[in-house]
Scaffold this active site. Structure first.
Site, PDB file in Angstrom:
ATOM      1  N   SER A 107       0.799  -1.225   0.000  1.00  0.00           N
ATOM      2  CA  SER A 107       0.000   0.000   0.000  1.00  0.00           C
ATOM      3  C   SER A 107       0.826   1.267   0.000  1.00  0.00           C
ATOM      4  O   SER A 107       0.349   2.314  -0.428  1.00  0.00           O
ATOM      5  CB  SER A 107      -0.938  -0.006   1.197  1.00  0.00           C
ATOM      6  N   HIS A 148      -5.474  -3.985  -1.005  1.00  0.00           N
ATOM      7  CA  HIS A 148      -5.379  -2.927  -2.016  1.00  0.00           C
ATOM      8  C   HIS A 148      -5.507  -3.432  -3.456  1.00  0.00           C
ATOM      9  O   HIS A 148      -5.473  -2.649  -4.395  1.00  0.00           O
ATOM     10  CB  HIS A 148      -4.071  -2.153  -1.856  1.00  0.00           C
ATOM     11  N   LYS A 208     -12.074  -0.612   1.413  1.00  0.00           N
ATOM     12  CA  LYS A 208     -11.331   0.237   0.491  1.00  0.00           C
ATOM     13  C   LYS A 208     -12.094   0.371  -0.832  1.00  0.00           C
ATOM     14  O   LYS A 208     -13.083   1.077  -0.877  1.00  0.00           O
ATOM     15  CB  LYS A 208      -9.914  -0.304   0.349  1.00  0.00           C
TER      16      LYS A 208
HETATM   17  C1  LIG Z   1      -6.063  -1.627   5.000  1.00  0.00           C
HETATM   18  C2  LIG Z   1      -5.490  -2.970   5.169  1.00  0.00           C
HETATM   19  C3  LIG Z   1      -6.021  -3.862   6.100  1.00  0.00           C
HETATM   20  C4  LIG Z   1      -7.123  -3.458   7.026  1.00  0.00           C
HETATM   21  O1  LIG Z   1      -8.347  -3.441   6.394  1.00  0.00           O
HETATM   22  P1  LIG Z   1      -9.589  -2.762   7.138  1.00  0.00           P
HETATM   23  O2  LIG Z   1     -10.771  -3.339   6.465  1.00  0.00           O
HETATM   24  O3  LIG Z   1      -9.451  -1.296   6.963  1.00  0.00           O
HETATM   25  O4  LIG Z   1      -9.502  -3.171   8.575  1.00  0.00           O
HETATM   26  C5  LIG Z   1      -5.494  -5.127   6.171  1.00  0.00           C
HETATM   27  N1  LIG Z   1      -4.475  -5.507   5.373  1.00  0.00           N
HETATM   28  C6  LIG Z   1      -3.925  -4.677   4.468  1.00  0.00           C
HETATM   29  C7  LIG Z   1      -2.810  -5.157   3.604  1.00  0.00           C
HETATM   30  C8  LIG Z   1      -4.410  -3.378   4.347  1.00  0.00           C
HETATM   31  O5  LIG Z   1      -3.866  -2.555   3.466  1.00  0.00           O
END
Ligand SMILES: *Cc1c(COP(=O)(O)O)cnc(C)c1O
Length: 396
Positions: A186, A214, A244
Protein backbone atom coordinates in the site's frame (compact mmCIF):
# COMPACT_ATOMS: atom_id res chain seq x y z
CA UNK A 1 -5.94 10.94 38.80
CA UNK A 2 -3.72 8.82 36.58
CA UNK A 3 -0.66 7.10 37.94
CA UNK A 4 2.63 8.94 37.95
CA UNK A 5 4.34 6.36 35.75
CA UNK A 6 1.58 6.52 33.13
CA UNK A 7 1.63 10.33 33.12
CA UNK A 8 5.40 10.35 32.62
CA UNK A 9 5.24 7.70 29.87
CA UNK A 10 2.59 9.59 27.90
CA UNK A 11 4.20 13.02 28.20
CA UNK A 12 7.67 11.84 27.22
CA UNK A 13 6.51 9.80 24.26
CA UNK A 14 4.11 12.37 22.85
CA UNK A 15 6.80 15.07 23.07
CA UNK A 16 9.26 12.74 21.41
CA UNK A 17 6.92 12.17 18.44
CA UNK A 18 6.33 15.90 18.06
CA UNK A 19 10.04 16.70 18.05
CA UNK A 20 10.69 14.13 15.32
CA UNK A 21 7.88 15.22 13.01
CA UNK A 22 6.06 11.94 13.66
CA UNK A 23 3.03 13.41 15.40
CA UNK A 24 -0.09 12.79 13.34
CA UNK A 25 -2.92 15.29 13.53
CA UNK A 26 -6.39 13.97 12.68
CA UNK A 27 -8.58 16.30 10.60
CA UNK A 28 -12.31 15.58 10.93
CA UNK A 29 -14.35 15.71 7.69
CA UNK A 30 -17.52 17.78 7.68
CA UNK A 31 -19.19 15.65 5.02
CA UNK A 32 -18.59 12.58 2.83
CA UNK A 33 -15.18 11.20 1.90
CA UNK A 34 -15.49 11.96 -1.81
CA UNK A 35 -13.13 13.33 -4.52
CA UNK A 36 -13.33 16.63 -2.63
CA UNK A 37 -13.69 16.92 1.13
CA UNK A 38 -14.58 19.68 3.57
CA UNK A 39 -12.27 20.35 6.50
CA UNK A 40 -12.45 23.43 8.73
CA UNK A 41 -14.95 24.97 6.32
CA UNK A 42 -12.51 24.62 3.42
CA UNK A 43 -13.05 22.45 0.32
CA UNK A 44 -10.03 20.39 -0.75
CA UNK A 45 -9.22 17.95 -3.55
CA UNK A 46 -8.91 14.66 -1.72
CA UNK A 47 -6.01 12.34 -2.53
CA UNK A 48 -5.87 10.45 0.73
CA UNK A 49 -8.77 8.02 0.79
CA UNK A 50 -8.78 4.34 -0.09
CA UNK A 51 -12.17 4.87 -1.71
CA UNK A 52 -10.63 3.88 -5.06
CA UNK A 53 -13.82 3.57 -7.05
CA UNK A 54 -15.81 6.31 -5.36
CA UNK A 55 -18.29 3.71 -4.14
CA UNK A 56 -18.32 4.97 -0.53
CA UNK A 57 -20.68 7.74 -1.61
CA UNK A 58 -22.50 5.90 -4.42
CA UNK A 59 -26.29 6.28 -4.18
CA UNK A 60 -26.91 2.63 -5.03
CA UNK A 61 -25.00 1.64 -1.90
CA UNK A 62 -26.63 4.32 0.22
CA UNK A 63 -30.12 3.23 -0.87
CA UNK A 64 -29.36 -0.42 -0.18
CA UNK A 65 -28.17 0.55 3.32
CA UNK A 66 -31.32 2.48 4.10
CA UNK A 67 -33.60 -0.33 2.95
CA UNK A 68 -31.69 -2.95 4.92
CA UNK A 69 -31.65 -0.83 8.07
CA UNK A 70 -35.42 -0.45 7.82
CA UNK A 71 -35.95 -4.19 7.31
CA UNK A 72 -33.31 -5.63 9.66
CA UNK A 73 -32.52 -2.83 12.12
CA UNK A 74 -29.36 -0.96 12.91
CA UNK A 75 -27.38 -3.78 14.49
CA UNK A 76 -26.95 -7.52 14.00
CA UNK A 77 -27.62 -8.17 17.67
CA UNK A 78 -25.20 -11.04 18.28
CA UNK A 79 -22.04 -12.76 17.13
CA UNK A 80 -22.31 -14.80 13.95
CA UNK A 81 -22.29 -18.17 15.75
CA UNK A 82 -25.16 -17.39 18.17
CA UNK A 83 -27.86 -15.65 16.13
CA UNK A 84 -26.15 -12.68 14.49
CA UNK A 85 -26.04 -14.42 11.09
CA UNK A 86 -28.76 -12.95 8.88
CA UNK A 87 -29.63 -14.22 5.42
CA UNK A 88 -27.88 -11.06 4.16
CA UNK A 89 -24.53 -12.22 5.57
CA UNK A 90 -24.82 -15.53 3.73
CA UNK A 91 -25.92 -13.83 0.53
CA UNK A 92 -22.82 -11.64 0.71
CA UNK A 93 -20.52 -14.60 1.35
CA UNK A 94 -21.91 -16.52 -1.62
CA UNK A 95 -21.57 -13.51 -3.84
CA UNK A 96 -18.00 -12.87 -2.76
CA UNK A 97 -17.03 -16.50 -3.43
CA UNK A 98 -18.38 -16.14 -6.95
CA UNK A 99 -16.58 -12.82 -7.38
CA UNK A 100 -13.27 -14.25 -6.13
CA UNK A 101 -13.56 -17.56 -8.01
CA UNK A 102 -13.09 -19.59 -4.82
CA UNK A 103 -15.24 -22.31 -3.22
CA UNK A 104 -16.20 -20.30 -0.17
CA UNK A 105 -15.85 -17.03 1.76
CA UNK A 106 -16.15 -15.96 5.40
CA UNK A 107 -16.65 -12.28 6.27
CA UNK A 108 -15.36 -10.37 9.29
CA UNK A 109 -15.97 -6.91 10.73
CA UNK A 110 -12.77 -5.54 9.21
CA UNK A 111 -9.78 -6.49 7.12
CA UNK A 112 -7.65 -6.04 10.23
CA UNK A 113 -9.83 -8.62 11.98
CA UNK A 114 -9.30 -11.10 9.14
CA UNK A 115 -5.62 -11.20 9.93
CA UNK A 116 -6.34 -11.48 13.67
CA UNK A 117 -8.68 -14.35 12.83
CA UNK A 118 -7.24 -16.44 10.06
CA UNK A 119 -3.53 -16.78 10.84
CA UNK A 120 -3.90 -17.96 14.42
CA UNK A 121 -6.76 -20.29 13.48
CA UNK A 122 -4.30 -22.51 11.61
CA UNK A 123 -0.79 -21.62 12.82
CA UNK A 124 0.66 -22.22 16.30
CA UNK A 125 3.93 -22.28 18.19
CA UNK A 126 5.16 -25.36 16.35
CA UNK A 127 4.87 -23.61 12.98
CA UNK A 128 6.77 -20.94 11.04
CA UNK A 129 5.61 -18.01 8.93
CA UNK A 130 7.67 -16.45 6.14
CA UNK A 131 6.56 -12.83 5.99
CA UNK A 132 7.54 -10.08 3.54
CA UNK A 133 9.30 -7.31 5.49
CA UNK A 134 6.87 -4.69 4.15
CA UNK A 135 3.70 -6.57 5.11
CA UNK A 136 0.86 -4.57 6.66
CA UNK A 137 0.73 -4.03 10.43
CA UNK A 138 -2.32 -6.29 10.77
CA UNK A 139 -0.38 -9.19 9.23
CA UNK A 140 2.49 -8.60 11.64
CA UNK A 141 0.08 -8.58 14.59
CA UNK A 142 -1.77 -11.64 13.27
CA UNK A 143 1.52 -13.53 13.05
CA UNK A 144 2.44 -12.54 16.61
CA UNK A 145 -0.94 -13.67 17.88
CA UNK A 146 -0.43 -17.12 16.41
CA UNK A 147 2.86 -17.60 18.32
CA UNK A 148 4.41 -19.20 15.25
CA UNK A 149 8.04 -18.35 14.53
CA UNK A 150 7.97 -15.33 12.17
CA UNK A 151 10.78 -15.27 9.62
CA UNK A 152 10.98 -12.05 7.61
CA UNK A 153 12.17 -12.12 4.03
CA UNK A 154 13.47 -9.13 2.06
CA UNK A 155 10.77 -7.23 0.26
CA UNK A 156 9.66 -9.18 -2.84
CA UNK A 157 13.10 -10.84 -2.94
CA UNK A 158 12.41 -14.30 -4.31
CA UNK A 159 15.96 -15.56 -3.78
CA UNK A 160 15.73 -14.67 -0.13
CA UNK A 161 12.29 -16.27 0.18
CA UNK A 162 13.53 -19.46 -1.44
CA UNK A 163 16.60 -19.63 0.82
CA UNK A 164 14.55 -19.04 3.98
CA UNK A 165 11.88 -21.53 2.91
CA UNK A 166 14.55 -24.15 2.22
CA UNK A 167 16.26 -23.54 5.57
CA UNK A 168 12.97 -23.67 7.48
CA UNK A 169 11.89 -26.86 5.73
CA UNK A 170 15.24 -28.61 6.15
CA UNK A 171 15.56 -27.62 9.82
CA UNK A 172 12.76 -30.06 10.60
CA UNK A 173 11.71 -27.70 13.41
CA UNK A 174 8.24 -26.86 12.14
CA UNK A 175 5.02 -28.77 11.57
CA UNK A 176 3.65 -26.29 9.05
CA UNK A 177 5.20 -23.37 7.18
CA UNK A 178 3.20 -20.48 5.71
CA UNK A 179 4.22 -17.68 3.37
CA UNK A 180 2.36 -14.38 3.76
CA UNK A 181 2.43 -11.36 1.51
CA UNK A 182 0.41 -8.28 0.71
CA UNK A 183 -1.03 -8.56 -2.83
CA UNK A 184 -0.39 -4.86 -3.48
CA UNK A 185 1.95 -3.01 -1.12
CA UNK A 186 0.00 0.00 0.00
CA UNK A 187 2.82 2.46 0.58
CA UNK A 188 4.66 1.85 -2.72
CA UNK A 189 1.92 0.47 -4.96
CA UNK A 190 4.02 -2.47 -6.19
CA UNK A 191 2.50 -5.92 -6.79
CA UNK A 192 3.69 -9.12 -5.05
CA UNK A 193 5.45 -11.63 -7.30
CA UNK A 194 2.76 -14.23 -6.84
CA UNK A 195 3.73 -16.60 -9.68
CA UNK A 196 7.20 -17.07 -8.16
CA UNK A 197 5.80 -17.24 -4.62
CA UNK A 198 3.41 -20.01 -5.67
CA UNK A 199 6.26 -21.93 -7.29
CA UNK A 200 8.41 -21.72 -4.18
CA UNK A 201 5.41 -22.65 -2.03
CA UNK A 202 4.72 -25.74 -4.12
CA UNK A 203 8.37 -26.78 -3.96
CA UNK A 204 8.56 -26.54 -0.15
CA UNK A 205 4.94 -27.36 0.76
CA UNK A 206 4.18 -23.86 2.09
CA UNK A 207 0.68 -22.69 2.94
CA UNK A 208 0.01 -19.57 0.84
CA UNK A 209 -1.64 -16.44 2.26
CA UNK A 210 -2.23 -13.25 0.26
CA UNK A 211 -3.69 -10.14 1.88
CA UNK A 212 -5.17 -8.33 -1.07
CA UNK A 213 -6.67 -5.31 0.68
CA UNK A 214 -5.38 -2.93 -2.02
CA UNK A 215 -5.75 -5.31 -4.97
CA UNK A 216 -9.45 -6.04 -4.63
CA UNK A 217 -11.53 -3.80 -6.85
CA UNK A 218 -8.37 -2.64 -8.59
CA UNK A 219 -6.65 -5.61 -10.30
CA UNK A 220 -7.95 -8.73 -12.05
CA UNK A 221 -11.21 -7.11 -13.25
CA UNK A 222 -11.76 -6.20 -9.61
CA UNK A 223 -11.31 -9.72 -8.27
CA UNK A 224 -7.79 -8.94 -7.12
CA UNK A 225 -4.13 -9.76 -7.53
CA UNK A 226 -4.55 -13.54 -7.40
CA UNK A 227 -7.05 -13.45 -10.26
CA UNK A 228 -4.80 -10.97 -12.09
CA UNK A 229 -2.12 -13.68 -12.21
CA UNK A 230 -4.63 -16.51 -12.88
CA UNK A 231 -3.74 -18.26 -9.61
CA UNK A 232 -7.20 -18.53 -8.01
CA UNK A 233 -6.89 -22.29 -7.41
CA UNK A 234 -3.29 -22.18 -6.16
CA UNK A 235 -3.50 -19.77 -3.20
CA UNK A 236 -4.85 -21.13 0.10
CA UNK A 237 -5.90 -17.86 1.77
CA UNK A 238 -7.05 -14.73 -0.03
CA UNK A 239 -7.80 -11.86 2.33
CA UNK A 240 -9.81 -8.93 1.08
CA UNK A 241 -11.14 -5.79 2.63
CA UNK A 242 -14.59 -4.36 2.11
CA UNK A 243 -13.41 -0.99 3.41
CA UNK A 244 -11.33 0.24 0.49
CA UNK A 245 -12.38 -0.15 -3.17
CA UNK A 246 -15.64 -1.80 -2.10
CA UNK A 247 -16.38 1.40 -0.20
CA UNK A 248 -18.03 0.19 3.02
CA UNK A 249 -16.40 -1.66 5.95
CA UNK A 250 -15.39 -5.24 6.74
CA UNK A 251 -13.14 -7.96 5.41
CA UNK A 252 -13.22 -11.51 4.16
CA UNK A 253 -11.20 -14.66 3.69
CA UNK A 254 -11.73 -16.56 0.42
CA UNK A 255 -10.57 -20.16 0.09
CA UNK A 256 -11.64 -23.79 0.03
CA UNK A 257 -14.90 -24.98 1.58
CA UNK A 258 -12.97 -26.87 4.25
CA UNK A 259 -10.82 -23.87 5.19
CA UNK A 260 -13.86 -21.63 5.56
CA UNK A 261 -15.65 -24.32 7.58
CA UNK A 262 -12.68 -24.38 9.98
CA UNK A 263 -12.56 -20.59 10.29
CA UNK A 264 -16.26 -20.58 11.18
CA UNK A 265 -15.51 -23.08 13.94
CA UNK A 266 -12.29 -21.68 15.32
CA UNK A 267 -11.50 -18.08 14.36
CA UNK A 268 -11.95 -15.85 17.37
CA UNK A 269 -13.27 -12.57 15.89
CA UNK A 270 -16.01 -14.66 14.21
CA UNK A 271 -16.87 -16.39 17.49
CA UNK A 272 -16.49 -13.50 19.92
CA UNK A 273 -17.26 -10.24 18.10
CA UNK A 274 -20.67 -9.07 16.86
CA UNK A 275 -21.59 -9.56 13.20
CA UNK A 276 -21.44 -6.71 10.70
CA UNK A 277 -24.53 -4.47 10.74
CA UNK A 278 -27.15 -5.30 8.08
CA UNK A 279 -27.00 -1.85 6.45
CA UNK A 280 -23.29 -2.32 5.78
CA UNK A 281 -23.79 -5.84 4.47
CA UNK A 282 -26.51 -4.68 2.06
CA UNK A 283 -24.31 -1.83 0.81
CA UNK A 284 -21.44 -4.27 0.21
CA UNK A 285 -23.73 -6.59 -1.76
CA UNK A 286 -24.74 -3.64 -3.95
CA UNK A 287 -21.09 -2.70 -4.38
CA UNK A 288 -19.97 -6.20 -5.41
CA UNK A 289 -22.91 -6.37 -7.84
CA UNK A 290 -21.66 -3.21 -9.50
CA UNK A 291 -18.11 -4.58 -9.80
CA UNK A 292 -19.30 -7.90 -11.20
CA UNK A 293 -21.34 -6.23 -13.92
CA UNK A 294 -19.48 -3.11 -14.91
CA UNK A 295 -15.78 -2.32 -15.40
CA UNK A 296 -16.27 1.42 -16.03
CA UNK A 297 -15.15 2.56 -12.60
CA UNK A 298 -12.07 0.34 -12.61
CA UNK A 299 -11.07 1.64 -16.01
CA UNK A 300 -11.49 5.24 -14.86
CA UNK A 301 -9.41 4.57 -11.75
CA UNK A 302 -6.50 3.31 -13.85
CA UNK A 303 -6.74 6.20 -16.31
CA UNK A 304 -6.63 8.69 -13.45
CA UNK A 305 -3.76 6.86 -11.77
CA UNK A 306 -1.73 6.75 -14.99
CA UNK A 307 -2.34 10.44 -15.64
CA UNK A 308 -1.28 11.61 -12.19
CA UNK A 309 1.77 9.36 -12.09
CA UNK A 310 3.09 10.42 -15.48
CA UNK A 311 2.48 14.14 -14.83
CA UNK A 312 4.26 14.09 -11.45
CA UNK A 313 7.14 12.14 -12.96
CA UNK A 314 7.44 14.68 -15.79
CA UNK A 315 7.78 17.43 -13.17
CA UNK A 316 10.71 15.53 -11.66
CA UNK A 317 9.11 13.99 -8.57
CA UNK A 318 10.22 10.56 -7.34
CA UNK A 319 7.08 8.43 -7.68
CA UNK A 320 8.87 5.21 -6.77
CA UNK A 321 8.02 2.01 -8.59
CA UNK A 322 4.26 1.79 -8.28
CA UNK A 323 2.46 -0.63 -10.62
CA UNK A 324 -1.02 0.42 -9.49
CA UNK A 325 -2.97 3.70 -9.17
CA UNK A 326 -1.31 4.28 -5.77
CA UNK A 327 1.04 7.21 -6.47
CA UNK A 328 3.63 7.85 -3.78
CA UNK A 329 5.73 10.98 -3.99
CA UNK A 330 8.85 10.24 -2.01
CA UNK A 331 10.41 13.21 -0.21
CA UNK A 332 12.62 11.39 2.35
CA UNK A 333 13.05 13.59 5.41
CA UNK A 334 10.06 13.36 7.80
CA UNK A 335 9.88 17.05 8.73
CA UNK A 336 10.11 18.15 5.10
CA UNK A 337 7.44 15.63 4.13
CA UNK A 338 5.08 17.05 6.76
CA UNK A 339 5.84 20.57 5.54
CA UNK A 340 5.12 19.58 1.93
CA UNK A 341 1.77 18.10 2.92
CA UNK A 342 0.92 21.22 4.92
CA UNK A 343 1.66 23.48 1.93
CA UNK A 344 -0.47 21.27 -0.34
CA UNK A 345 -3.28 21.68 2.17
CA UNK A 346 -2.96 25.45 2.12
CA UNK A 347 -3.16 25.30 -1.68
CA UNK A 348 -6.35 23.20 -1.58
CA UNK A 349 -4.99 19.66 -1.99
CA UNK A 350 -5.45 17.08 0.74
CA UNK A 351 -2.63 14.52 0.48
CA UNK A 352 -1.36 13.06 3.71
CA UNK A 353 2.26 12.70 4.68
CA UNK A 354 3.14 9.09 5.45
CA UNK A 355 6.13 8.72 7.74
CA UNK A 356 7.72 6.23 10.13
CA UNK A 357 6.46 3.86 11.55
CA UNK A 358 4.09 3.37 8.59
CA UNK A 359 7.10 3.46 6.23
CA UNK A 360 10.82 3.05 7.05
CA UNK A 361 12.69 6.06 8.51
CA UNK A 362 14.04 8.43 5.85
CA UNK A 363 11.45 7.41 3.24
CA UNK A 364 8.74 9.93 4.17
CA UNK A 365 6.31 10.44 1.34
CA UNK A 366 3.07 11.98 0.24
CA UNK A 367 0.75 9.16 -0.70
CA UNK A 368 -1.60 10.13 -3.50
CA UNK A 369 -4.66 8.03 -4.09
CA UNK A 370 -6.42 9.15 -7.22
CA UNK A 371 -9.86 7.55 -7.53
CA UNK A 372 -12.43 6.88 -10.24
CA UNK A 373 -14.42 9.81 -8.84
CA UNK A 374 -11.82 12.47 -9.64
CA UNK A 375 -12.34 14.57 -12.77
CA UNK A 376 -9.43 15.33 -15.09
CA UNK A 377 -9.74 19.02 -14.09
CA UNK A 378 -9.23 18.14 -10.43
CA UNK A 379 -6.09 16.17 -11.23
CA UNK A 380 -4.73 18.96 -13.46
CA UNK A 381 -5.23 21.33 -10.55
CA UNK A 382 -3.34 18.89 -8.29
CA UNK A 383 -0.42 18.77 -10.73
CA UNK A 384 -0.13 22.56 -10.86
CA UNK A 385 -0.17 22.79 -7.05
CA UNK A 386 2.52 20.09 -6.86
CA UNK A 387 4.65 22.05 -9.28
CA UNK A 388 4.29 25.25 -7.27
CA UNK A 389 4.98 23.67 -3.86
CA UNK A 390 7.72 21.38 -5.20
CA UNK A 391 9.66 24.36 -6.58
CA UNK A 392 9.05 26.43 -3.47
CA UNK A 393 10.51 23.73 -1.19
CA UNK A 394 13.37 22.88 -3.56
CA UNK A 395 12.20 19.34 -4.21
CA UNK A 396 12.06 19.67 -8.00
C1 LIG B 1 -6.06 -1.63 5.00
C2 LIG B 1 -5.49 -2.97 5.17
C3 LIG B 1 -6.02 -3.86 6.10
C4 LIG B 1 -7.12 -3.46 7.03
O1 LIG B 1 -8.35 -3.44 6.39
P1 LIG B 1 -9.59 -2.76 7.14
O2 LIG B 1 -10.77 -3.34 6.47
O3 LIG B 1 -9.45 -1.30 6.96
O4 LIG B 1 -9.50 -3.17 8.57
C5 LIG B 1 -5.49 -5.13 6.17
N1 LIG B 1 -4.47 -5.51 5.37
C6 LIG B 1 -3.92 -4.68 4.47
C7 LIG B 1 -2.81 -5.16 3.60
C8 LIG B 1 -4.41 -3.38 4.35
O5 LIG B 1 -3.87 -2.55 3.47
Amino acid sequence: MSSHSLEQFLTENIEDLKSKGLYNVIDPLQGPNGPTIDIEGKSLINLSSNNYLGLATDNRLVDASIEAAKKYGAGAGAVRTINGTMDLHLELEHKLAEFKHTEAVITYQSGFNCNMAAISAVMDKNDAILSDELNHASIIDGCRLSRAKTIRFKHSDMEDLRAQAKAAKESGLYNKIMVITDGVFSMDGDIAKLPEIVQIAEEFDLITYVDDAHGSGVLGQGAGTVKHFGLSDRIDFQIGTLSKAIGVVGGYVAGSTKLIEWLKLRSRPFLFSTAMPPASVAAIIASVDILMNDQTLIKKLWENGDFLKSELKKLGFDVGHSETPITPCIIGDEVKTQEFSKRLYEEGVYAKAIVFPTVPKGTGRIRNMPTAAHSREMLEQVVSVYEKVGKELGII
